[in-house]
Motif scaffolding. Sequence first.
Motif, PDB file in Angstrom:
ATOM      1  N   VAL A  14     -55.041 -71.035  11.821  1.00 48.83           N
ATOM      2  CA  VAL A  14     -53.837 -71.205  12.644  1.00 48.83           C
ATOM      3  C   VAL A  14     -53.170 -69.851  12.878  1.00 48.83           C
ATOM      4  O   VAL A  14     -52.740 -69.534  13.994  1.00 48.83           O
ATOM      5  N   LEU A  15     -53.092 -69.039  11.823  1.00 53.78           N
ATOM      6  CA  LEU A  15     -52.502 -67.709  11.973  1.00 53.78           C
ATOM      7  C   LEU A  15     -53.311 -66.872  12.955  1.00 53.78           C
ATOM      8  O   LEU A  15     -52.738 -66.135  13.781  1.00 53.78           O
ATOM      9  N   LYS A  16     -54.620 -66.978  12.907  1.00 53.54           N
ATOM     10  CA  LYS A  16     -55.468 -66.229  13.829  1.00 53.54           C
ATOM     11  C   LYS A  16     -55.224 -66.655  15.274  1.00 53.54           C
ATOM     12  O   LYS A  16     -55.191 -65.816  16.183  1.00 53.54           O
ATOM     13  N   GLN A  17     -55.045 -67.970  15.498  1.00 53.73           N
ATOM     14  CA  GLN A  17     -54.801 -68.455  16.843  1.00 53.73           C
ATOM     15  C   GLN A  17     -53.437 -68.017  17.380  1.00 53.73           C
ATOM     16  O   GLN A  17     -53.262 -67.858  18.590  1.00 53.73           O
ATOM     17  N   ARG A  18     -52.485 -67.831  16.483  1.00 53.87           N
ATOM     18  CA  ARG A  18     -51.142 -67.431  16.912  1.00 53.87           C
ATOM     19  C   ARG A  18     -50.964 -65.913  16.992  1.00 53.87           C
ATOM     20  O   ARG A  18     -49.879 -65.446  17.321  1.00 53.87           O
ATOM     21  N   THR A  19     -52.002 -65.173  16.670  1.00 54.48           N
ATOM     22  CA  THR A  19     -51.932 -63.712  16.678  1.00 54.48           C
ATOM     23  C   THR A  19     -52.852 -63.155  17.755  1.00 54.48           C
ATOM     24  O   THR A  19     -53.988 -63.616  17.906  1.00 54.48           O
ATOM     25  N   ARG A  20     -52.356 -62.171  18.456  1.00 56.38           N
ATOM     26  CA  ARG A  20     -53.169 -61.493  19.479  1.00 56.38           C
ATOM     27  C   ARG A  20     -53.102 -59.992  19.220  1.00 56.38           C
ATOM     28  O   ARG A  20     -52.021 -59.402  19.176  1.00 56.38           O
ATOM     29  N   ILE A  21     -54.284 -59.388  19.037  1.00 53.04           N
ATOM     30  CA  ILE A  21     -54.388 -57.954  18.776  1.00 53.04           C
ATOM     31  C   ILE A  21     -55.233 -57.343  19.882  1.00 53.04           C
ATOM     32  O   ILE A  21     -56.344 -57.804  20.149  1.00 53.04           O
ATOM     33  N   ALA A  22     -54.710 -56.331  20.536  1.00 51.14           N
ATOM     34  CA  ALA A  22     -55.409 -55.732  21.678  1.00 51.14           C
ATOM     35  C   ALA A  22     -55.242 -54.228  21.658  1.00 51.14           C
ATOM     36  O   ALA A  22     -54.242 -53.692  21.161  1.00 51.14           O
ATOM     37  N   SER A  23     -56.250 -53.554  22.194  1.00 52.44           N
ATOM     38  CA  SER A  23     -56.226 -52.099  22.332  1.00 52.44           C
ATOM     39  C   SER A  23     -56.139 -51.758  23.810  1.00 52.44           C
ATOM     40  O   SER A  23     -56.943 -52.235  24.614  1.00 52.44           O
TER      41      SER A  23
END
Length: 408
Positions: free
Chosen positions: A140-149
């Motif tokens: 769930v935490l992964k789905q709510r987190t967005r990491i981008a470069s």
Amino acid sequence: MSQLVDLPARERERLAPQGSEIDLIDLLTLLAKARRTLVLLPLLFGVIGVAYALLATPMYQAATTFMPPKEQGGGSALLAQLGVGGGGLGGLAAGAAGLKDPNAIYIGMLESRRVREALLQQFKLQQQYKTRFRDDGLEVLKQRTRIASGKDGLISVSVQDESATQAAAMANAYVVELRKLMTQLAVTEAAQRRQFFESEFNSVQRKLIDAEVGLKQLQERSGIVKLDEQSRATVDTLADLKAQVAAREVQLAAMRNYATGENPQVRQLEAEITGLRAQLANYTRGRDDDGVLIAKSRVPAAALDYVRSLREVKYYEALFEALARQVEMAKLDEAKQSNLQVVDTATVPQKRASPKRALIVLLAVVLGGFVAVLWAVASGLWRQRGSDPLTRQRLRALGDAWRGRTAG
């Protein structure tokens, strides 16, 4: 349409459509008869959309942006400070600089299980997400987190949460946990140097303590306090030369983790080690095994043991000081290379990210209008099937075609 062929020509001509204008008029007629449905059904869908938009849990999104550390070649400066002319660890940065996207390392660390578990425990997310298993909470935490470069070289971390304050805190916590992980893992070239030198430094420190304890115990047993000035100077010089050889061998071992034997700096360091060994051999030529001009037949064995112990202490002292300087310089380089520069700190968002109420209501009304039109047309054709032979024939042909498609 094949059923129309069996009808008389005059009847077939009467039943056949007279053009798109008649079909459009028929469609508008059907819609006019179902105008109540066309009004009420979109209104009903709109009310449902409003209810959903009001009852749905609001989500807030906070984001932080930081610039990851860049690799720097600190090896040559380090060796210059140590007095090792030009050779040594200057090429270590080449190993880490060959990545196509250096930011991929830091994105992978942010997405690692170790970082997410730290956030899961810090904010008690498993209870908040009401998940039975830890892995479900991490998902769930992964789905709510967005990491981008980004193309500008910056990394952004955005987190969604029911609480605006917690969303900002979690986004900032990602950067904090990344810093902690970088101190534990040797990511940069300087960190790998520091880790290697610290290991050697700790080993030499333990050996120095053991040598000092052994020398003190020997002095207490034999009663020998010190050597004459000439012998002591000889022991000091011999220990210093051996320590220089050992220090450069440590540097060479560190370089071999990143460079091949054809590297010019590796060759230069090997040449320096060869020169120091030759200097050491010339210094000890004509002396005994301990490098001191002492007639063993005239000196008690305790005195020789004392010379050996003192030489060992001096050797580890010189090596200890050399490695200590290397560790300190590697730490300074690591601090420069591992400095995460936060561009934008996550702040508490004032507007919710979802649900977008206006969009939900609009889509609900459009969907209701579409369903209403379909219902109006279908019910109108169904009512006309008994009075209009053409409509009946069309519906029958549609049913045959549908049954044939599904049967196929």
